[in-house]
Design an enzyme around this catalytic site. Sequence first.
Site, short mmCIF file in Angstrom:
data_model
loop_
_atom_site.label_atom_id
_atom_site.label_comp_id
_atom_site.label_asym_id
_atom_site.label_seq_id
_atom_site.Cartn_x
_atom_site.Cartn_y
_atom_site.Cartn_z
N ASP A 13 0.81 -1.22 0.00
CA ASP A 13 0.00 0.00 0.00
C ASP A 13 0.84 1.27 0.00
OD1 ASP A 13 -2.21 -1.69 0.13
OD2 ASP A 13 -2.23 -1.64 2.32
N LYS A 16 1.84 2.10 -5.11
CA LYS A 16 2.39 1.51 -6.35
C LYS A 16 1.48 1.78 -7.54
CE LYS A 16 2.38 -2.49 -4.28
NZ LYS A 16 2.05 -2.07 -2.90
N GLY A 17 0.15 1.62 -7.32
CA GLY A 17 -0.80 1.82 -8.41
C GLY A 17 -0.68 3.21 -9.01
N GLY A 40 -4.56 -4.30 -3.79
CA GLY A 40 -5.53 -3.25 -4.11
C GLY A 40 -4.75 -2.02 -4.51
N ARG A 143 2.16 -29.09 -6.86
CA ARG A 143 1.90 -29.53 -8.25
C ARG A 143 0.50 -30.12 -8.42
NH1 ARG A 143 7.17 -32.27 -7.20
NH2 ARG A 143 6.31 -31.67 -5.21
N GLN A 223 1.97 -6.08 -3.14
CA GLN A 223 2.41 -6.18 -1.75
C GLN A 223 3.71 -5.38 -1.57
OE1 GLN A 223 1.39 -9.57 -3.25
NE2 GLN A 223 -0.53 -8.59 -2.77
N THR A 300 -9.67 -4.84 1.55
CA THR A 300 -10.56 -5.35 2.59
C THR A 300 -11.21 -4.25 3.42
OG1 THR A 300 -8.68 -5.48 4.10
CG2 THR A 300 -9.21 -7.48 2.87
N ARG A 304 -5.53 0.37 8.50
CA ARG A 304 -4.10 0.02 8.46
C ARG A 304 -3.44 0.51 9.75
NH1 ARG A 304 -3.66 2.63 2.55
NH2 ARG A 304 -4.52 0.93 1.31
N SER A 412 5.64 12.24 -4.25
CA SER A 412 4.20 12.27 -4.45
C SER A 412 3.56 12.98 -3.26
CB SER A 412 3.68 10.83 -4.57
OG SER A 412 2.28 10.81 -4.52
P1 GDP Z 1 -0.76 0.33 -3.54
O1 GDP Z 1 -1.34 -0.94 -3.05
O2 GDP Z 1 0.72 0.41 -3.28
O3 GDP Z 1 -1.09 0.64 -4.96
O4 GDP Z 1 -1.41 1.49 -2.66
P2 GDP Z 1 -2.97 1.62 -2.26
O5 GDP Z 1 -3.72 2.08 -3.42
O6 GDP Z 1 -3.44 0.42 -1.55
O7 GDP Z 1 -2.90 2.74 -1.14
C1 GDP Z 1 -2.34 4.00 -1.39
C2 GDP Z 1 -3.42 5.05 -1.07
O8 GDP Z 1 -2.80 6.32 -0.98
C3 GDP Z 1 -4.45 5.20 -2.16
O9 GDP Z 1 -5.67 5.57 -1.60
C4 GDP Z 1 -3.89 6.32 -3.04
O10 GDP Z 1 -4.90 7.02 -3.75
C5 GDP Z 1 -3.28 7.20 -1.99
N1 GDP Z 1 -2.08 7.94 -2.41
C6 GDP Z 1 -1.09 7.59 -3.26
N2 GDP Z 1 -0.12 8.53 -3.26
C7 GDP Z 1 -0.51 9.48 -2.38
C8 GDP Z 1 0.10 10.68 -1.90
O11 GDP Z 1 1.20 11.07 -2.29
N3 GDP Z 1 -0.60 11.40 -0.98
C9 GDP Z 1 -1.82 11.00 -0.50
N4 GDP Z 1 -2.41 11.76 0.41
N5 GDP Z 1 -2.40 9.88 -0.93
C10 GDP Z 1 -1.75 9.11 -1.83
P1 IMO Z 2 -0.94 -4.20 -2.22
O1 IMO Z 2 -0.46 -4.76 -3.54
C1 IMO Z 2 -0.99 -4.65 2.11
C2 IMO Z 2 -1.08 -8.73 3.66
C3 IMO Z 2 -2.31 -9.20 4.40
C4 IMO Z 2 -1.70 -10.16 5.39
C5 IMO Z 2 -0.59 -10.82 4.56
C6 IMO Z 2 -0.97 -12.15 3.94
O2 IMO Z 2 -2.21 -3.48 -2.28
O3 IMO Z 2 0.16 -3.44 -1.57
P2 IMO Z 2 -2.53 -12.85 1.91
O4 IMO Z 2 -3.98 -12.58 1.65
O5 IMO Z 2 -1.60 -12.32 0.87
O6 IMO Z 2 -2.26 -14.28 2.22
O7 IMO Z 2 -2.21 -12.05 3.26
O8 IMO Z 2 -0.28 -9.90 3.53
N1 IMO Z 2 -1.31 -8.20 2.30
C7 IMO Z 2 -1.24 -6.90 1.99
N2 IMO Z 2 -1.03 -5.83 2.76
N3 IMO Z 2 -1.09 -4.51 0.78
C8 IMO Z 2 -1.26 -5.59 -0.01
O9 IMO Z 2 -1.23 -5.52 -1.36
C9 IMO Z 2 -1.40 -6.85 0.58
N4 IMO Z 2 -1.60 -8.11 0.12
C10 IMO Z 2 -1.54 -8.92 1.18
O10 IMO Z 2 -2.96 -8.13 5.04
O11 IMO Z 2 -1.09 -9.46 6.43
MG MG Z 3 -2.91 -1.61 -1.82
#
Ligand code: GDP
Ligand code: IMO
Ligand code: MG
Length: 423
Positions: A13, A16-17, A40, A143, A223, A300, A304, A412
């Site tokens: 989180d 990355k997206g 996500g 497997r 992740q 989910t 966090r 960012s």
């Molecule tokens: P990812 O899993 O690494 O793609 O990240 P997530 O999307 O799960 O969580 C990142 C959250 O932070 C999202 O709600 C983004 O829209 C938000 N976000 C990303 N970059 C920034 C930033 O520089 N500032 C703020 N305030 N929010 C950000």
């Molecule tokens: P993105 O790509 C944050 C965490 C789960 C749990 C552990 C194992 O959005 O950064 P799993 O369902 O993979 O077996 O869960 O990993 N987890 C993440 N935490 N961001 C994610 O993905 C995650 N994908 C899995 O919360 O602790």
């Molecule tokens: Mg995420």
Amino acid sequence: MPVDILVGTQWGDEGKGKLIDVLTRDTDMVVRFQGGNNAGHTVEIGSEKYVLHLVPSGIFRPGIPCIIGNGLVVDPISLMEEMQDLVKRGIDISAIELSDKCHLIFQSHKEADTMKEAAAEEGKKIGTTKRGIGPAYADKAYRTGIRGIELKNLAVLKELFCEQTEKYNKMFCEAGIEALDIDTEWARVQEAAEYLAPFVKDTVVSVNKAIKAGKNVLCEGAQGMLLDIDHGTYPFVTSSNTTTGGACTGAGIAPKHVSKVWGVMKAYTTRVGEGPFPTELLNEFGESLRKAGNEFGATTGRPRRCGWFDAVASNYSCMVNGVDNLAITKLDVLDNLTELCICTAYEVDGETVTDMPTDAETLNKVKPIYETMPGWQSSTAEVKSWADLPENARNYLDRIAELVEANIAIVSVGPKRAQTFMA
Ligand code: GDP
Ligand code: IMO
Ligand code: MG
């Protein structure tokens, strides 16, 4: 060399997206290489907000092939729904390719995931996303998995699916859990298979043809490093290699093609799910950070856990990933603070360590050693260049770069594309 890899450097989180969407401006192909719909990835474009789970975050740049690589575990029903949702919102999904070597997740994997978590005693629960990720990767390693290629052959898929679901049903019955109705489950799988079959390809060939043609390929990690099955805080990790090595195996790219590694790093630290988190703030201030950063899981919705920047863990992460360029995200979330802390070392049994301890038990008891820095107390949300950042924000970022031994290339300051600048 045309391949760049982007990975999360913390516990996921990191943003990355958003970064993939921004970098895809100068990219010809985006490739997810591991994980599944436990991810996500949020992309905000104008007033629209998208959360992607399996579809690569390059999908909003028309014409860019978006590959779901062999290293993923794919829930076909979830992928179909995600693609249908994008179509409803006017997004062209024709450039998606699904690997014929990816492994498939079915309802039985999700039930097994939930069952294992429910049976684990306190302190041993992982806090998974319950998306069936662990059981599907376990089947792959055993497997006994079913692969993407079978989506093209309904007769074979049905046979394998029934056999696998029966095996799980036996396990569910032994555990006193209701068995799955195979006919009902198959009907859902069949619909998804028919929808997805035209997208199934040998994506390793597609990726390598692009590389040979000199195209820029961007690999999208899911992740984060500290959730990597080898290098993360085991056993509180996911079931794949989230680090750069995973991109080579999970996309079928030879290491010699990799030119640059992007590490995405939040300006503080978060974690969702169980497991050690040395700099976690279990107080009102942690709550306020969660509120300021809107730190709720994109998959989910779980809150966090939030804490200070951990330079010990992040330095380790940059080392294992070989990070060249850092993208620091969510700097704006720290705008109002008078003082910031950075964890520069851990105290373990009276000793100071700067190398990341291996076992969760030790990590659970380390005491973070902090240095403090003055805050900047002004909004960075509209800042467009490094020079325009408040001096204390620059100092904070410079100190992070020094501690993790990598260069900051992107900053960012908000979720939108425009809230991003080169450092
Ligand atoms: P990812 O899993 O690494 O793609 O990240 P997530 O999307 O799960 O969580 C990142 C959250 O932070 C999202 O709600 C983004 O829209 C938000 N976000 C990303 N970059 C920034 C930033 O520089 N500032 C703020 N305030 N929010 C950000
Ligand atoms: P993105 O790509 C944050 C965490 C789960 C749990 C552990 C194992 O959005 O950064 P799993 O369902 O993979 O077996 O869960 O990993 N987890 C993440 N935490 N961001 C994610 O993905 C995650 N994908 C899995 O919360 O602790
Ligand atoms: Mg995420």
